[in-house]
Design an enzyme around this catalytic site. Structure first.
Site, PDB file in Angstrom:
ATOM      1  N   SER A 124       0.834  -1.208   0.000  1.00 20.83           N
ATOM      2  CA  SER A 124       0.000   0.000   0.000  1.00 20.83           C
ATOM      3  C   SER A 124       0.865   1.252   0.000  1.00 20.83           C
ATOM      4  O   SER A 124       1.964   1.252   0.543  1.00 20.83           O
ATOM      5  CB  SER A 124      -0.884  -0.011   1.260  1.00 20.83           C
ATOM      6  OG  SER A 124      -1.455   1.263   1.478  1.00 20.83           O
ATOM      7  N   TYR A 148      -1.434  -0.785  11.089  1.00 24.04           N
ATOM      8  CA  TYR A 148      -1.760  -1.368   9.771  1.00 24.04           C
ATOM      9  C   TYR A 148      -0.626  -1.061   8.789  1.00 24.04           C
ATOM     10  O   TYR A 148      -0.103  -1.939   8.115  1.00 24.04           O
ATOM     11  CB  TYR A 148      -3.091  -0.816   9.247  1.00 24.04           C
ATOM     12  CG  TYR A 148      -3.210  -0.948   7.754  1.00 24.04           C
ATOM     13  CD1 TYR A 148      -2.970   0.152   6.930  1.00 24.04           C
ATOM     14  CD2 TYR A 148      -3.487  -2.176   7.171  1.00 24.04           C
ATOM     15  CE1 TYR A 148      -3.024   0.025   5.553  1.00 24.04           C
ATOM     16  CE2 TYR A 148      -3.543  -2.307   5.792  1.00 24.04           C
ATOM     17  CZ  TYR A 148      -3.303  -1.199   4.988  1.00 24.04           C
ATOM     18  OH  TYR A 148      -3.334  -1.323   3.628  1.00 24.04           O
ATOM     19  N   LYS A 152       2.450  -3.498   6.651  1.00 21.47           N
ATOM     20  CA  LYS A 152       2.834  -3.486   5.220  1.00 21.47           C
ATOM     21  C   LYS A 152       4.336  -3.240   5.080  1.00 21.47           C
ATOM     22  O   LYS A 152       5.024  -3.889   4.285  1.00 21.47           O
ATOM     23  CB  LYS A 152       2.059  -2.395   4.469  1.00 21.47           C
ATOM     24  CG  LYS A 152       0.548  -2.611   4.387  1.00 21.47           C
ATOM     25  CD  LYS A 152       0.172  -3.879   3.628  1.00 21.47           C
ATOM     26  CE  LYS A 152      -1.329  -3.999   3.433  1.00 21.47           C
ATOM     27  NZ  LYS A 152      -1.723  -5.258   2.773  1.00 21.47           N
TER      28      LYS A 152
HETATM   29  C1  WQD Z   1      -9.200   9.686   1.170  1.00 17.29           C
HETATM   30  C2  WQD Z   1      -9.376  11.176   1.397  1.00 17.29           C
HETATM   31  C3  WQD Z   1      -9.586  11.754   3.726  1.00 17.29           C
HETATM   32  C4  WQD Z   1     -13.417   9.675   4.287  1.00 17.29           C
HETATM   33  C5  WQD Z   1      -6.621   4.648   3.217  1.00 17.29           C
HETATM   34  C6  WQD Z   1      -5.533   3.811   3.820  1.00 17.29           C
HETATM   35  C7  WQD Z   1      -4.720   3.189   2.727  1.00 17.29           C
HETATM   36  C8  WQD Z   1      -5.631   2.414   1.811  1.00 17.29           C
HETATM   37  C9  WQD Z   1      -6.697   3.335   1.224  1.00 17.29           C
HETATM   38  C10 WQD Z   1      -5.736   0.129   2.524  1.00 17.29           C
HETATM   39  C11 WQD Z   1      -8.574  11.705   2.589  1.00 17.29           C
HETATM   40  C12 WQD Z   1     -10.869  12.068   2.967  1.00 17.29           C
HETATM   41  C13 WQD Z   1     -12.244  10.179   3.750  1.00 17.29           C
HETATM   42  C14 WQD Z   1     -14.449  10.566   4.677  1.00 17.29           C
HETATM   43  C15 WQD Z   1     -13.096  12.412   3.957  1.00 17.29           C
HETATM   44  N1  WQD Z   1      -6.245   1.347   2.516  1.00 17.29           N
HETATM   45  N2  WQD Z   1     -12.096  11.532   3.592  1.00 17.29           N
HETATM   46  N3  WQD Z   1     -14.253  11.913   4.495  1.00 17.29           N
HETATM   47  O1  WQD Z   1      -6.826   7.586   3.967  1.00 17.29           O
HETATM   48  O2  WQD Z   1      -6.010   8.011   1.587  1.00 17.29           O
HETATM   49  O3  WQD Z   1      -6.046   5.692   2.473  1.00 17.29           O
HETATM   50  O4  WQD Z   1      -7.410   3.881   2.349  1.00 17.29           O
HETATM   51  O5  WQD Z   1      -4.755  -0.250   1.936  1.00 17.29           O
HETATM   52  O6  WQD Z   1      -3.775   2.339   3.300  1.00 17.29           O
HETATM   53  O7  WQD Z   1      -4.697   4.671   4.572  1.00 17.29           O
HETATM   54  O8  WQD Z   1      -8.180   6.825   1.945  1.00 17.29           O
HETATM   55  O9  WQD Z   1     -10.568   7.011   1.388  1.00 17.29           O
HETATM   56  O10 WQD Z   1      -9.894   7.032   3.845  1.00 17.29           O
HETATM   57  O11 WQD Z   1      -9.409   9.022   2.421  1.00 17.29           O
HETATM   58  O12 WQD Z   1     -12.947  13.637   3.811  1.00 17.29           O
HETATM   59  O13 WQD Z   1     -15.533  10.159   5.171  1.00 17.29           O
HETATM   60  O14 WQD Z   1     -10.743  11.424   1.717  1.00 17.29           O
HETATM   61  O15 WQD Z   1      -9.292  12.787   4.674  1.00 17.29           O
HETATM   62  O16 WQD Z   1      -8.141  13.022   2.281  1.00 17.29           O
HETATM   63  P1  WQD Z   1      -6.725   7.147   2.549  1.00 17.29           P
HETATM   64  P2  WQD Z   1      -9.589   7.430   2.439  1.00 17.29           P
END
Ligand code: WQD
Length: 344
Positions: A124, A148, A152
């Site tokens: 990841s 987590y 990785k």
């Molecule tokens: C994306 C953007 C949030 C939810 C995570 C893991 C990564 C991988 C993918 C497993 C960010 C914003 C999110 C919400 C929001 N997982 N957001 N409101 O954090 O980039 O990655 O998921 O492998 O390892 O870390 O993905 O989709 O959670 O967030 O504003 O309800 O959307 O702040 O900027 P992230 P995400």
């Protein structure tokens, strides 16, 4: 060639199984269904018009793993099985270290004993941590800000060290950026349990009015519109990247690491507005505080995968939001919707 796909009933695993079958690569799915559904495999059979054999069990169960390798001809492994909720990993670190790391040690040891020394690992972009400059390049140092992410980092290191200790091994670490979207059939897709942690499934649940509105985690980042920027990649492009990585892995020994992303950064509000424009659905949102642990901007340098795998993402952000919505609309309650092979 037959590939054992651990976690093959999961979101990325199921799309990869479909891509392997489309390339006439036989599969054996291994899954404990702790975060997936046997129904997914029925839908994969319906979509591929091929059998999708599977074994139900846990990578922590060594006798089970030994039985799988004793009873099936396996040429390579694509290893998805693992827990992946960042927040839960902070609350229950030992659950994550044990399942993800011990489980992978078990798998590698059983593979070595069975003389199966080909593995592609589901890593990841989270391993780039908080301090590397974007775009992230494979040779950059790795770190993590949560258990987590550390699993990785450690598993990548473990797999590379196994390859360094025995030249018979060929290993590939694939660093996913932000996978979203679904197969165009809408029969398989992302199905988070409980309240979605990730942005795209939260948006689609707002769109089907399962959630009242989206909370945007901060609009005071140093980004064009102040909201978090990520490299969203269509899960079908990601799945195809696994097929090309597997083929490279079968051809060349040693260890390799590749980013699987688009190389483009998209903000939260960009994604919301694109979703609204493409699907004609309003997504009410509220700006709230930043989520602890989030970085402002994350996107990939995708040069290496293009040069060495001949792979690059082809599907657009519009395809991603359209296919995510199609999946959610056809499966408002996930896989419980039907007992047959498709969600029609
Ligand atoms: C994306 C953007 C949030 C939810 C995570 C893991 C990564 C991988 C993918 C497993 C960010 C914003 C999110 C919400 C929001 N997982 N957001 N409101 O954090 O980039 O990655 O998921 O492998 O390892 O870390 O993905 O989709 O959670 O967030 O504003 O309800 O959307 O702040 O900027 P992230 P995400």
């Amino acid at each position: 060639m037959r590939v054992l796909v651990t976690g093959g009933a999961g979101y990325i695993g199921s799309h990869t199984v479909l891509a392997l079958l489309a390339n006439d690569i036989d599969v054996l799915v291994l899954d404990n269904f702790s975060n997936s559904y046997p129904q997914v495999l029925k839908r994969l059979e319906h979509l591929s018009e091929k059998k999708v054999p599977y074994v139900e069990g846990d990578i922590l169960d060594v006798p089970f793993l030994e039985k799988v390798f004793a009873e099936h001809e396996i040429d390579a492994v694509i290893h998805f099985a693992g827990f992946k909720a960042v927040g839960e990993s902070v609350e229950k670190p030992l659950k994550y270290y044990n399942n993800n790391i011990t489980g992978t040690i078990n798998l590698l040891e059983v593979m070595a004993k069975a003389n199966v020394k080909n593995i592609v690992f589901s890593s990841s972009a989270t391993v780039y941590g908080m301090t590397n400059p974007v775009p992230f390049k494979e040779e950059m140092p790795t770190s993590a800000t949560n258990p987590y992410g550390y699993t990785k980092v450690v598993i990548e290191r473990m797999i590379n060290d196994v390859a360094a200790s025995d030249p018979e091994w060929t290993v590939t670490n694939l660093r996913y950026f932000n996978p979203i979207g679904a197969d165009k059939s809408g029969d398989i897709g992302e199905l988070p349990s409980g309240i979605p942690n990730n942005l795209m499934p939260y948006i689609t649940q707002v769109a089907i009015k399962k959630r009242d509105h989206l909370s945007v985690f901060g609009d005071d980042y140093d980004t064009p519109d102040g909201t978090g920027v990520r490299d969203y990649i269509h899960v079908v492009d990601l799945a195809n990247g696994h097929v090309q990585a597997l083929e490279k892995n079968m051809a060349e020994k040693g260890s390799k690491t590749y980013n699987l992303g688009t190389g483009k950064g998209v903000s939260v509000l960009d994604l919301v507005h694109t979703f609204e424009a493409v699907n004609g659905v309003k997504i009410p949102y509220e700006i709230v505080d930043r989520r602890p642990g989030d970085i402002a901007t994350c996107y990939a340098d995708v040069t290496k995968a293009k040069e060495e795998l001949g792979w690059e993402a082809e599907l657009s952000l519009e395809d991603m939001v359209r296919d995510s919505w199609n999946w959610q609309q056809k499966n408002p309650n996930g896989y419980e919707d039907s007992s047959d092979g498709s969600s029609n």
